[in-house]
Write a protein that holds these residues in place. Structure first.
Motif, PDB file in Angstrom:
ATOM      1  N   THR A   1       0.772  -1.174  -0.137  1.00  0.00           N
ATOM      2  CA  THR A   1      -0.067   0.086   0.034  1.00  0.00           C
ATOM      3  C   THR A   1       0.588   1.195   0.000  1.00  0.00           C
ATOM      4  N   ASN A   2       0.294   2.225  -0.448  1.00  0.00           N
ATOM      5  CA  ASN A   2       1.065   3.685  -0.498  1.00  0.00           C
ATOM      6  C   ASN A   2       0.990   4.161   1.045  1.00  0.00           C
TER       7      ASN A   2
ATOM      8  N   ARG B   1       6.583   2.507   0.156  1.00  0.00           N
ATOM      9  CA  ARG B   1       6.774   2.641  -1.287  1.00  0.00           C
ATOM     10  C   ARG B   1       8.150   2.103  -1.724  1.00  0.00           C
TER      11      ARG B   1
ATOM     12  N   LEU C   1       0.749  -2.174  -5.954  1.00  0.00           N
ATOM     13  CA  LEU C   1       0.663  -1.163  -4.718  1.00  0.00           C
ATOM     14  C   LEU C   1      -0.815  -0.559  -4.925  1.00  0.00           C
TER      15      LEU C   1
ATOM     16  N   ASP D   1      -3.212   2.106  -3.668  1.00  0.00           N
ATOM     17  CA  ASP D   1      -2.949   3.716  -3.504  1.00  0.00           C
ATOM     18  C   ASP D   1      -4.168   4.027  -2.436  1.00  0.00           C
TER      19      ASP D   1
ATOM     20  N   TYR E   1      -0.714   8.192  -6.415  1.00  0.00           N
ATOM     21  CA  TYR E   1       0.695   7.359  -6.542  1.00  0.00           C
ATOM     22  C   TYR E   1       0.978   7.472  -8.128  1.00  0.00           C
TER      23      TYR E   1
ATOM     24  N   SER F   1       6.652   5.693  -8.302  1.00  0.00           N
ATOM     25  CA  SER F   1       7.905   4.624  -8.151  1.00  0.00           C
ATOM     26  C   SER F   1       8.998   5.144  -8.374  1.00  0.00           C
TER      27      SER F   1
END
Lengths: 399, 431
Positions: free
Chosen positions: A88-89, A95, A112, A114, B177, B349
């Motif tokens: 997870t973010n 991250r 991942l 978010d 993200y 990223s």
């Protein structure tokens, strides 16, 4: 009169020689909706950082979250036993962990998720979209489509687990000496790592045993607390992040620290709130969507379930990563009031910015309501038990 | 010591001896007045340094003036938003760097420690929090921060909001993200909501003409910055006192203002002329080795850059000066600001950062990369291994230099010097 019954540890009730064919998907943060993993036919298993960081030290700098380092060590050591990992973010550390796994364990599929930091209508919508992406990722792994029935069943399973853990937590509050703090956290560890159906079966067996062994009146009576040997002991609330340290909880058992409430990542923040957001949404005054869901069509039901999950996850007791820290303070203060707490022990992993930066604010608020607090900074898998014991003992003496 | 240095030194001592917001305001009013600013500007040996100092003083003076609504902002926000809303930005993280330059770090850190900020946390945020508690910074009316590349800012800003009693005026921009259509829309909606809310609190209507104008200015600034960056690809010698790592305030905080346009236009003019002169003189630049600098620099007095200079090493480019965003559309202000934010290579990223760095390393023909691993920056330091391994594929040596940008006591000068010397030896051996 209290009958002093020794409660056996949970391990005695766990099924032996478990052989589950269900493939596993790893997860790290409680904002990960386990419902989705279960609905996709996998068993969710939390990466708890059980291995001491060795190889991981070469990938991350010295001043980095020790839990993340150990989690990386686990992944490097056991990646072959997982079908994939959901990250997870949650924070900078997480991250970077995702980046490292993508780069250095390229054969392990990873995703991942978010998770927004705000709680409002657009954040819920954004989170719903991201959960859909998570579904796509999992469906692509086993070429199996998640159907409404799968989701409905997995929500039931998760809610059942949460409700059982909540019941266990209530028992801890009234009979901690018999149940044991270390034992309690080991059950939580099993809840997050073991195959869900087997675990629920075992936990129910255990809860039934407690129900049968301890006379009902005593179990449920407030007097049980008042007349027990806990009488006069200060009631403590634990606040922190991911604190999964057997030795630490053993220290709490040893000094007979009465934990009457907690707000940590591997206890209440994991199981509080079930996925039935109708009433939650009402309470929190979340506006209904511009295009209200018309239940009846398959797609609508599916979307509603996703929305339910999104709301449950965002509105569960929040992590310090979230934007509105007054909501977090409010949750803690409510817990203090409801459980007549006398002191707070704040435990954080070293280098966890989100948690460590919450303490100045929390301490300030606690001072206003005359609640003393103890600040413990620990290092995952490397705690200094003697020092902690002395500090906790001293804290208990002064309150 | 030059006149400029003497003036700066004198100001530092005065501020250190009168550590109060009002005194800082008084000093800024004096040096920020037009005649003094012009006279002070004339003491600089290069135009780029002169304009940098002038626009920085003007901006800080404005934020201390008490005449405008002030908003604290975290580093990677699109500051066009602030200028469009006519709120004066004040960047506590950048100003923490200034406090380091003023030699106040010991005092700000001590204050933060006394309020339970542990030494494990980033020094920029601890210094900024200490300065807030010491009442050194102007009092904000709003606090806006983003979660881009940093967890600490959002927490310290919230604590600041509590101190000033303006939690309702605290805004966290939740930067998604990934960059895609949905995330642009999510972020644009947040910018729009924040703008509406701030305008309402200021009892103003949202002024779209102002947004349009700010974005036009931002595009103009961007064009000059790109031109400067292009010239730097050819430059091996710089005008005296130029250090690209000093431009963090105008590059971020002044985006969308005339000052940023004037500054970068003047840098361009100076560099162009300087480069032409070097070409005419046929200066031998073969011995000069080119470095790419990642993250920020130590702000306390140090000899690291002169050590590099003495050994014929220059900073060919700095990661923080990379123009990462496309031209913005003045007709779609919120979407444009969302695109700018999401284009930042530090978002998402580490692959985004690696791609940007390898591009910079090639464009600026760098012989080596130095990543200053600032104490407490999990975002940057956590990606160090991947960055180093990625650059290795291109045979570019990388030095991860552990240190602290603000706290001299947390940086080993001897160790940094030894490591720099060792790194230079590795690069020299290739020639």
């Amino acid at each position: 009169m209290i009958i002093d019954i020794k409660i056996l540890p949970f391990i005695e009730f766990q099924s032996k020689n478990k052989k589950s064919d269900t493939k596993k998907i790893g997860w790290l943060c409680t904002y990960t909706p386990e419902e989705i993993i279960i609905a996709s036919g996998y068993s969710p298993t939390r990466i708890t950082g059980k291995d001491k960081a060795k190889k991981a030290e070469g990938y991350l700098p010295i001043n980095f979250c020790p839990y993340i380092k150990s989690a990386l060590e686990d992944i490097l050591n056991t990646s072959s036993s997982l079908e994939g990992i959901i990250f997870t973010n949650s924070c900078d550390g997480m991250r970077r962990l995702y980046d490292l796994c993508k780069t250095y364990t390229p054969n392990l599929p990873s995703f991942l998720l978010d998770v927004p930091r705000n709680k409002n209508e657009i954040a819920i919508e954004h989170f719903e979209n991201n959960i859909i992406k998570m579904i796509n990722f999992l469906e692509s792994l086993n070429s199996r489509k998640i159907e409404i029935e799968n989701l409905e069943n997995s929500i039931k399973v998760c809610n059942e687990k949460r409700a059982s853990l909540k019941k266990l937590n209530n028992y801890l509050k009234i009979m901690q000496q018999k149940l044991g703090i270390k034992n309690y956290f080991q059950i939580l560890q099993s809840a997050m790592t073991e195959e869900h159906k087997e675990f629920i079966k075992d936990l129910k067996k255990y809860l039934n045993y407690i129900d049968n062994e301890i006379p009902g009146k005593q179990r449920n009576s407030v007097n049980a607390v008042k007349t027990s040997i806990n009488k006069g002991k200060p009631k403590i609330m634990i606040v922190g992040n991911f604190i999964n340290e057997d030795r630490l909880w053993e220290v709490f058992d040893e000094v007979d620290c009465k934990i009457s409430a907690d707000d940590i990542c591997n206890s209440s923040r994991y199981f509080e709130n079930v996925t039935e957001p109708g009433p939650i949404a009402g309470l929190l005054n979340i506006n209904s969507r511009k295009n209200p869901v018309k239940l009846g069509e398959k797609e609508d039901i599916f979307n509603k379930l996703i929305r339910d999950i999104a709301i449950r996850q965002l509105y569960k007791p929040q992590c310090m990563r979230m934007s509105n820290l007054d909501l977090k303070l409010g949750e803690i203060k409510r817990n203090i009031q409801n459980n007549n707490i006398n002191g707070v022990i704040f435990i954080s992993q070293k280098f966890c910015d989100n948690t460590l930066l919450f303490y100045p604010l929390l301490r300030q608020e606690l001072n206003l309501i005359n609640i003393p607090s103890l600040f413990l900074e620990i290092e995952h898998n490397n705690i200094s038990a003697g020092q902690i014991k002395t500090r906790v003992q001293a804290f208990l003496e002064i309150i | 010591m030059s006149i400029t240095e003497k003036i700066k030194d004198n100001l530092r001592t005065k501020i250190r001896n009168n550590l109060k917001r009002d005194y800082i305001r008084k000093i800024l009013n004096i040096i920020g007045s037009k005649p003094i600013l012009l006279a002070y500007g004339a003491t600089f040996s290069s135009q780029s340094d002169k304009y940098l100092n002038i626009v920085s003083i003007k901006s800080i003076k404005k934020s201390y003036s008490d005449k405008y609504p002030i908003a604290f902002g975290s580093l990677f926000l699109p500051y066009e938003l602030f200028h469009s809303l006519e709120i004066v930005p004040f960047l506590p993280e950048v100003m923490a760097g200034f406090t380091g330059g003023l030699g106040l770090t010991d005092r700000t850190l001590k204050e933060a420690s006394s309020r339970w900020y542990t030494p494990d946390l980033c020094t920029f945020h601890r210094c900024a929090s200490g300065a807030v508690e010491l009442d050194l910074f102007p009092i904000p009316q709003f606090l806006i921060c983003a979660n881009l590349a940093c967890d600490a800012a959002q927490k310290t800003f919230y604590i600041d909001a509590k101190k000033y009693g303006i939690v309702d005026n605290f805004y966290l921009v939740d930067v998604p993200y990934e960059k895609n259509i949905k995330s642009i829309s999510y972020l644009a909606k947040q910018f729009e909501t924040i703008s509406q809310d701030i305008s309402k609190k200021l009892q103003k209507d949202l002024n779209f003409a102002r947004f349009k104008n700010t974005i036009k200015l931002s595009n103009e600034f961007r064009n000059w910055a790109l031109k400067v960056n292009d010239l730097r690809k050819e430059m091996a010698i710089y005008p005296k006192n130029f250090n690209g790592l000093n431009f963090i305030l105008p590059f971020h905080g002044l985006a969308g203002t005339k000052d940023a346009v004037v500054l970068y236009k003047n840098i361009y003019k100076e560099f162009k002329k300087f480069l032409e002169e070097q070409k005419k003189k046929e200066t031998d630049t073969k011995k000069i080795k080119r470095l790419l600098w990642l993250h920020l620099k130590p702000y306390y007095k140090n000899d690291f850059f002169s050590l590099l200079g003495k050994n014929n090493y220059i900073l060919a480019f700095e990661e923080i000066n990379y123009v990462y965003w496309p031209e913005l559309d003045p007709e779609k202000p919120f979407e444009s600001l969302a695109i700018k934010t999401l284009s930042h290579f530090l978002n998402g990223s580490v692959e985004n950062r690696v791609n940007a760095i390898t591009g910079m390393a090639k464009d600026y023909k760098t012989d080596g990369v130095i990543m200053f691993s600032h104490w407490g920056c999990r975002h940057s330091n956590g990606g160090g291994r991947i960055i180093k391994d990625s650059l290795k594929k291109y045979d570019i040596p990388t030095l991860i230099l552990d240190g602290d940008c603000l706290n001299k006591n947390n940086s080993s000068v001897g160790q940094i010097t030894t490591r720099l010397q060792g790194f230079m030896e590795i690069i020299d051996s290739k020639f």
